[in-house]
Design a protein around this motif. Sequence first.
Motif, PDB file in Angstrom:
ATOM      1  N   ALA A  71      14.756  52.884  41.982  1.00 10.81           N
ATOM      2  CA  ALA A  71      16.037  54.164  42.088  1.00 10.81           C
ATOM      3  C   ALA A  71      15.408  54.577  41.220  1.00 10.81           C
ATOM      4  O   ALA A  71      15.038  54.782  39.943  1.00 10.81           O
ATOM      5  N   PRO A  72      16.157  56.291  41.447  1.00 13.28           N
ATOM      6  CA  PRO A  72      15.653  57.176  40.753  1.00 13.28           C
ATOM      7  C   PRO A  72      17.009  57.141  39.222  1.00 13.28           C
ATOM      8  O   PRO A  72      18.073  56.983  39.202  1.00 13.28           O
ATOM      9  N   ALA A  73      16.063  57.790  38.713  1.00 11.07           N
ATOM     10  CA  ALA A  73      17.254  57.678  37.041  1.00 11.07           C
ATOM     11  C   ALA A  73      17.893  58.747  37.742  1.00 11.07           C
ATOM     12  O   ALA A  73      17.673  59.844  37.933  1.00 11.07           O
ATOM     13  N   PRO A  74      18.693  58.534  36.697  1.00  9.00           N
ATOM     14  CA  PRO A  74      20.245  59.103  36.593  1.00  9.00           C
ATOM     15  C   PRO A  74      19.725  60.524  36.442  1.00  9.00           C
ATOM     16  O   PRO A  74      19.074  61.098  35.123  1.00  9.00           O
ATOM     17  N   THR A 100      14.313  62.318  31.232  1.00  7.91           N
ATOM     18  CA  THR A 100      16.033  62.306  31.262  1.00  7.91           C
ATOM     19  C   THR A 100      16.986  61.149  30.236  1.00  7.91           C
ATOM     20  O   THR A 100      15.253  59.961  29.614  1.00  7.91           O
ATOM     21  N   ASP A 101      17.449  60.726  29.640  1.00  4.45           N
ATOM     22  CA  ASP A 101      18.120  59.704  28.392  1.00  4.45           C
ATOM     23  C   ASP A 101      17.105  58.527  28.935  1.00  4.45           C
ATOM     24  O   ASP A 101      16.507  57.739  27.801  1.00  4.45           O
ATOM     25  N   GLU A 102      17.384  57.474  30.080  1.00  2.00           N
ATOM     26  CA  GLU A 102      16.445  56.690  30.586  1.00  2.00           C
ATOM     27  C   GLU A 102      15.106  56.611  30.394  1.00  2.00           C
ATOM     28  O   GLU A 102      15.046  55.668  29.471  1.00  2.00           O
ATOM     29  N   ALA A 103      14.387  57.591  30.293  1.00  3.52           N
ATOM     30  CA  ALA A 103      12.923  57.861  29.886  1.00  3.52           C
ATOM     31  C   ALA A 103      12.525  57.928  28.320  1.00  3.52           C
ATOM     32  O   ALA A 103      11.588  57.406  28.294  1.00  3.52           O
ATOM     33  N   ASP A 154      14.493  56.263  26.549  1.00  2.00           N
ATOM     34  CA  ASP A 154      14.775  54.961  26.074  1.00  2.00           C
ATOM     35  C   ASP A 154      13.239  54.075  26.408  1.00  2.00           C
ATOM     36  O   ASP A 154      12.514  53.021  25.582  1.00  2.00           O
ATOM     37  N   ALA A 155      12.805  54.221  27.576  1.00  2.00           N
ATOM     38  CA  ALA A 155      12.110  53.711  28.008  1.00  2.00           C
ATOM     39  C   ALA A 155       9.752  53.871  27.189  1.00  2.00           C
ATOM     40  O   ALA A 155       9.948  52.445  27.461  1.00  2.00           O
ATOM     41  N   LEU A 156      10.104  55.103  26.474  1.00  2.00           N
ATOM     42  CA  LEU A 156       9.004  55.418  26.349  1.00  2.00           C
ATOM     43  C   LEU A 156       9.733  54.827  25.032  1.00  2.00           C
ATOM     44  O   LEU A 156       8.037  54.119  24.367  1.00  2.00           O
ATOM     45  N   ALA A 157      10.079  54.813  24.845  1.00  2.00           N
ATOM     46  CA  ALA A 157      10.376  54.172  23.019  1.00  2.00           C
ATOM     47  C   ALA A 157       9.657  52.797  23.371  1.00  2.00           C
ATOM     48  O   ALA A 157       9.348  52.037  22.124  1.00  2.00           O
ATOM     49  N   ARG A 158      10.841  51.983  24.817  1.00  2.00           N
ATOM     50  CA  ARG A 158      10.304  50.417  24.315  1.00  2.00           C
ATOM     51  C   ARG A 158       8.367  50.134  24.957  1.00  2.00           C
ATOM     52  O   ARG A 158       8.079  49.410  24.052  1.00  2.00           O
ATOM     53  N   GLU A 159       8.264  51.166  25.584  1.00  2.00           N
ATOM     54  CA  GLU A 159       6.989  50.574  25.819  1.00  2.00           C
ATOM     55  C   GLU A 159       5.931  51.097  24.919  1.00  2.00           C
ATOM     56  O   GLU A 159       5.328  50.318  24.227  1.00  2.00           O
ATOM     57  N   LEU A 160       5.874  52.163  23.492  1.00  2.00           N
ATOM     58  CA  LEU A 160       5.752  52.303  22.165  1.00  2.00           C
ATOM     59  C   LEU A 160       5.706  51.180  21.829  1.00  2.00           C
ATOM     60  O   LEU A 160       4.224  50.446  20.433  1.00  2.00           O
ATOM     61  N   THR A 161       6.970  51.030  21.565  1.00  2.00           N
ATOM     62  CA  THR A 161       7.013  49.858  20.078  1.00  2.00           C
ATOM     63  C   THR A 161       6.523  48.673  20.945  1.00  2.00           C
ATOM     64  O   THR A 161       6.405  47.762  19.753  1.00  2.00           O
ATOM     65  N   ARG A 162       6.842  48.880  21.973  1.00  2.00           N
ATOM     66  CA  ARG A 162       6.437  47.423  22.793  1.00  2.00           C
ATOM     67  C   ARG A 162       7.801  46.052  22.083  1.00  2.00           C
ATOM     68  O   ARG A 162       7.486  44.840  22.021  1.00  2.00           O
ATOM     69  N   ASN A 163       9.102  47.062  22.142  1.00  2.00           N
ATOM     70  CA  ASN A 163      10.097  45.877  21.490  1.00  2.00           C
ATOM     71  C   ASN A 163      10.997  46.378  22.452  1.00  2.00           C
ATOM     72  O   ASN A 163      11.468  47.475  23.218  1.00  2.00           O
ATOM     73  N   PRO A 164      11.530  45.070  23.434  1.00  2.00           N
ATOM     74  CA  PRO A 164      12.220  45.304  24.631  1.00  2.00           C
ATOM     75  C   PRO A 164      13.547  45.700  24.291  1.00  2.00           C
ATOM     76  O   PRO A 164      14.392  46.451  25.314  1.00  2.00           O
ATOM     77  N   ALA A 165      14.262  45.852  22.775  1.00  2.00           N
ATOM     78  CA  ALA A 165      15.701  46.629  22.631  1.00  2.00           C
ATOM     79  C   ALA A 165      15.612  48.264  22.507  1.00  2.00           C
ATOM     80  O   ALA A 165      16.439  48.781  22.133  1.00  2.00           O
TER      81      ALA A 165
END
Length: 537
Positions: free
Chosen positions: A55-58, A115-118, A120-131
């Motif tokens: 699904a494409p990101a907004p 995008t904003d979602e991208a 947020d996903a990078l933050a989860r990827e780099l911190t390994r924190n799902p939140a």
Amino acid sequence: MTHARFPSARLLALTVLTATLAACGGGGDTPAPTAVLGASQTAAPPAAVAAPAPAPAPGPSAQSTQTMPKTTIVGMASALPGFSSLVAALQFASEGGDLVSLLSAPGTFTVFAPTDEAFDALARELTRNPAATAANLLVPANKALVRAVLQYHVLGATVRKADVPLGAAIDPVLAGNDTFRIDAAGDALVITDARFRTSRIVATDVTATNGVIHAIDRVILPAAPAADRTIVEIAAGNENLSSLVAALQFASNDGDLVSLLSGPGTFTVFAPTNAAFDALARELTGNAGATAADLLVPANKALVRDVLRYHALVSEVFAAQLRSGRAIAPALGANSYFKVELGGARPVIVDGRGRNTNIVATDIDATNGVVHVLDRVILPANVSIVQLAAGAPQFSSLVAALQFASVDGDLVAALSGPGTFTVLAPTNAAFDALARELTHNPQATAAALLVPANRALVRAVLEYHVLGARALRAEVPLATPIDPLLAGTATFVVNARPAGLVVTDARNRDANIIATDLFANNGVVHAIDRVILPPAH
């Protein structure tokens, strides 16, 4: 590697940046990015990208961009929904406001805008924190990293969708030597970054007064100074390797393959692309519409598991360490092997079934080894030496001779069972020529040899053609006596001559090696145009 550069782009952008920095009172060298992920690559990613349909990101809609007044890249990002994290990151990572000023000033830029979602996903990827969210990235310890990442998203020329140089290395104007590439995936465009991660372009040609914006669904990253992703994480991070990840999960027993390649080690994985798995499905099923999913059914689990193990080495081998024409033993074991041929535009693997596969990307560094990407799934040999000969019409006389000279089938059984043999295999024409030579009958054929009085001779001749160790063409010892496995003290010599390799037998007769490296699951076969003979008794 050829990099796609745009005329005067770097000079123009650097001139604008210098002026902007001077106006802002900023400047100085850009700090080196903090290492957060691994796997820079030394060869271009695969030229063809499979096209799953996430699904494409907004991102900005065509309607929203058509109705709003045109402004600068920063102005557009600020006005459009879905890019507040990009604007915040530009403000956070600027030195004296330089990045914001640069992309607000006159120019001809291209910005790949996550995008904003991208973010947020990078933050989860780099911190390994799902939140985690984008805000977790914007902390002082990450400023150099965020700055380098943003610079990696900027080109110094306006490049619209229709002008994107597909398959070429694209050089961001502010990112040093780091590049990325863009490939077509059906109707979509996919970026592969310097860490072999993929990002989809979800909106294109958003026009600003100083360039153009393309929205992307994942933040792309420049090369890291050191690897910190495992082999499985690298594969999971690239949408073009999703079939490999699915196959590893499917073929694992209690997760063992996934765990192995996620844990410590020094592995080498030859990783087929999604397109390669789809092609294998068509090849094995005979169904022109088959995809990788058609392989992952319970009846195929053992096959898929063996195939995956055939793609892995238990030692770390970088591209520069590959030796042309030499046997490579994978983790599959069972005397399996393949070879790599160098010297062409790309390294080529020849697998156990004689199929050729291009290595299309090399040296993707992981914490537990290295990944090389393939455009075809390689397969282990599935026939013995006897089966190989029986399936080749030019070796029918050899098969008949083996059956004739065996005692209770021993020669046939030996070359049908496990082992690492090398067989010099005379062709039918070679056996016919031997019949004429020994009988002095110009009409004789191989059948004339296979009479009871000749059984001991034929057996001794066949034993003289078998070595007890596998030797591919590149591994054959030249100009030195070679001792066949079953021939007592009889030897022969192989020499390299202008026309190729020549075997000189114990009677000083020459035979040309006319075909090499015919792979079997218990060794290798080289075809010769004359039967070689042990010493006369």
